[in-house]
Design an enzyme around this catalytic site. Structure first.
Site, PDB file in Angstrom:
ATOM      1  N   ASP A  30      48.880   3.257 -90.341  1.00 40.36           N
ATOM      2  CA  ASP A  30      49.783   2.872 -91.432  1.00 40.36           C
ATOM      3  C   ASP A  30      49.932   4.082 -92.365  1.00 40.36           C
ATOM      4  O   ASP A  30      48.944   4.717 -92.743  1.00 40.36           O
ATOM      5  CB  ASP A  30      49.212   1.672 -92.192  1.00 40.36           C
ATOM      6  CG  ASP A  30      50.232   1.044 -93.124  1.00 40.36           C
ATOM      7  OD1 ASP A  30      50.551  -0.132 -92.928  1.00 40.36           O
ATOM      8  OD2 ASP A  30      50.710   1.734 -94.058  1.00 40.36           O
ATOM      9  N   ILE A  31      51.175   4.388 -92.721  1.00 43.97           N
ATOM     10  CA  ILE A  31      51.447   5.579 -93.537  1.00 43.97           C
ATOM     11  C   ILE A  31      50.934   5.423 -94.976  1.00 43.97           C
ATOM     12  O   ILE A  31      50.694   6.410 -95.667  1.00 43.97           O
ATOM     13  CB  ILE A  31      52.966   5.895 -93.508  1.00 43.97           C
ATOM     14  CG1 ILE A  31      53.226   7.373 -93.736  1.00 43.97           C
ATOM     15  CG2 ILE A  31      53.744   5.040 -94.485  1.00 43.97           C
ATOM     16  CD1 ILE A  31      54.661   7.791 -93.441  1.00 43.97           C
ATOM     17  N   ASN A  86      52.449 -10.239 -92.169  1.00 46.77           N
ATOM     18  CA  ASN A  86      53.375 -10.827 -93.128  1.00 46.77           C
ATOM     19  C   ASN A  86      54.679 -11.184 -92.425  1.00 46.77           C
ATOM     20  O   ASN A  86      55.239 -10.358 -91.705  1.00 46.77           O
ATOM     21  CB  ASN A  86      53.659  -9.817 -94.254  1.00 46.77           C
ATOM     22  CG  ASN A  86      52.390  -9.413 -94.986  1.00 46.77           C
ATOM     23  OD1 ASN A  86      51.497 -10.240 -95.184  1.00 46.77           O
ATOM     24  ND2 ASN A  86      52.285  -8.159 -95.379  1.00 46.77           N
ATOM     25  N   GLN A  93      56.676  -9.210 -96.178  1.00 48.48           N
ATOM     26  CA  GLN A  93      57.104  -8.371 -95.050  1.00 48.48           C
ATOM     27  C   GLN A  93      58.172  -7.382 -95.521  1.00 48.48           C
ATOM     28  O   GLN A  93      59.129  -7.767 -96.196  1.00 48.48           O
ATOM     29  CB  GLN A  93      57.664  -9.230 -93.907  1.00 48.48           C
ATOM     30  CG  GLN A  93      57.989  -8.424 -92.654  1.00 48.48           C
ATOM     31  CD  GLN A  93      58.424  -9.296 -91.465  1.00 48.48           C
ATOM     32  OE1 GLN A  93      58.682 -10.497 -91.631  1.00 48.48           O
ATOM     33  NE2 GLN A  93      58.501  -8.694 -90.294  1.00 48.48           N
ATOM     34  N   HIS A  99      54.343  -6.785 -86.942  1.00 56.97           N
ATOM     35  CA  HIS A  99      53.196  -5.870 -86.897  1.00 56.97           C
ATOM     36  C   HIS A  99      51.957  -6.581 -87.401  1.00 56.97           C
ATOM     37  O   HIS A  99      52.007  -7.352 -88.360  1.00 56.97           O
ATOM     38  CB  HIS A  99      53.458  -4.597 -87.703  1.00 56.97           C
ATOM     39  CG  HIS A  99      54.040  -4.844 -89.059  1.00 56.97           C
ATOM     40  ND1 HIS A  99      55.372  -5.165 -89.256  1.00 56.97           N
ATOM     41  CD2 HIS A  99      53.468  -4.852 -90.283  1.00 56.97           C
ATOM     42  CE1 HIS A  99      55.590  -5.337 -90.538  1.00 56.97           C
ATOM     43  NE2 HIS A  99      54.449  -5.164 -91.182  1.00 56.97           N
ATOM     44  N   HIS A 101      48.459  -5.958 -89.084  1.00 56.96           N
ATOM     45  CA  HIS A 101      47.642  -4.996 -89.823  1.00 56.96           C
ATOM     46  C   HIS A 101      46.184  -5.170 -89.409  1.00 56.96           C
ATOM     47  O   HIS A 101      45.665  -6.298 -89.431  1.00 56.96           O
ATOM     48  CB  HIS A 101      47.713  -5.269 -91.331  1.00 56.96           C
ATOM     49  CG  HIS A 101      49.045  -5.025 -91.962  1.00 56.96           C
ATOM     50  ND1 HIS A 101      49.386  -3.831 -92.563  1.00 56.96           N
ATOM     51  CD2 HIS A 101      50.133  -5.824 -92.113  1.00 56.96           C
ATOM     52  CE1 HIS A 101      50.620  -3.910 -93.059  1.00 56.96           C
ATOM     53  NE2 HIS A 101      51.093  -5.123 -92.805  1.00 56.96           N
TER      54      HIS A 101
END
Ligand code: 5GP
Ligand code: ZN
Length: 139
Positions: A30-31, A86, A93, A99, A101
């Site tokens: 995750d960025i 989410n 979201q 996705h 997490h």
């Protein structure tokens, strides 16, 4: 889907830090990580969210989840892990390609606050029984 950020990550149009890939899923950093090792696991088949996810896509996605979770665990020795997904804007979201997490937890000082404010008093057994029935009727 051509204008989807995560589809572009899967096909390499947008760079990402890959940690795992197989025929069905892609996992990458995750960025904007919440904790050290925060990873996103996504299906290669575009689906917007959990509601639109075919059973087989879900099966393949979750088949890979323990493998990636255990790699994070082996790498950083977290004391726990939250998995989170989410669905919909109201649920937080922001990227509309499903996705999961994977968020490793360390201790109470890892900076992440997850608050569960139970409303048990509003949902006594009679109400819960009715609610369970309403969900069952829609399966
Ligand atoms: P959501 O809020 O939809 O559950 O989570 C979206 C996640 O995607 C966020 O945690 C955000 O940091 C991450 N994200 C958004 N854009 C990018 C990107 O371009 N690259 C990567 N690696 N992660 C992204
Ligand atoms: Zn997509």
């Amino acid at each position: 889907m051509s204008d989807c950020l995560f589809c572009k990550i899967i096909n390499g149009q947008i760079p990402s830090l890959k940690v795992y890939e197989d025929d069905h899923v892609y996992a990458f950093m995750d960025i904007m990580p919440l904790t050290k090792g925060h990873t996103l696991l996504i299906p290669k088949t575009h689906c917007k969210d959990l509601f639109e996810m075919p059973e087989e896509v879900a099966r393949n996605l979750y088949a890979a989840a323990p493998k990636v979770a255990n790699a994070i665990k082996a790498a950083f020795n977290p004391t726990g892990m939250n998995t989170m997904n989410n669905n919909g804007e109201s649920a937080g979201q922001t990227v509309f390609h499903y996705h999961l997490h994977l968020i490793p937890r360390y201790d109470e000082k890892d900076g992440l606050k997850v608050e569960w404010n139970s409303r048990q008093a509003e949902f006594p057994t009679e109400i819960l029984t009715e609610i369970a029935g309403q969900i069952r009727e829609n399966l």
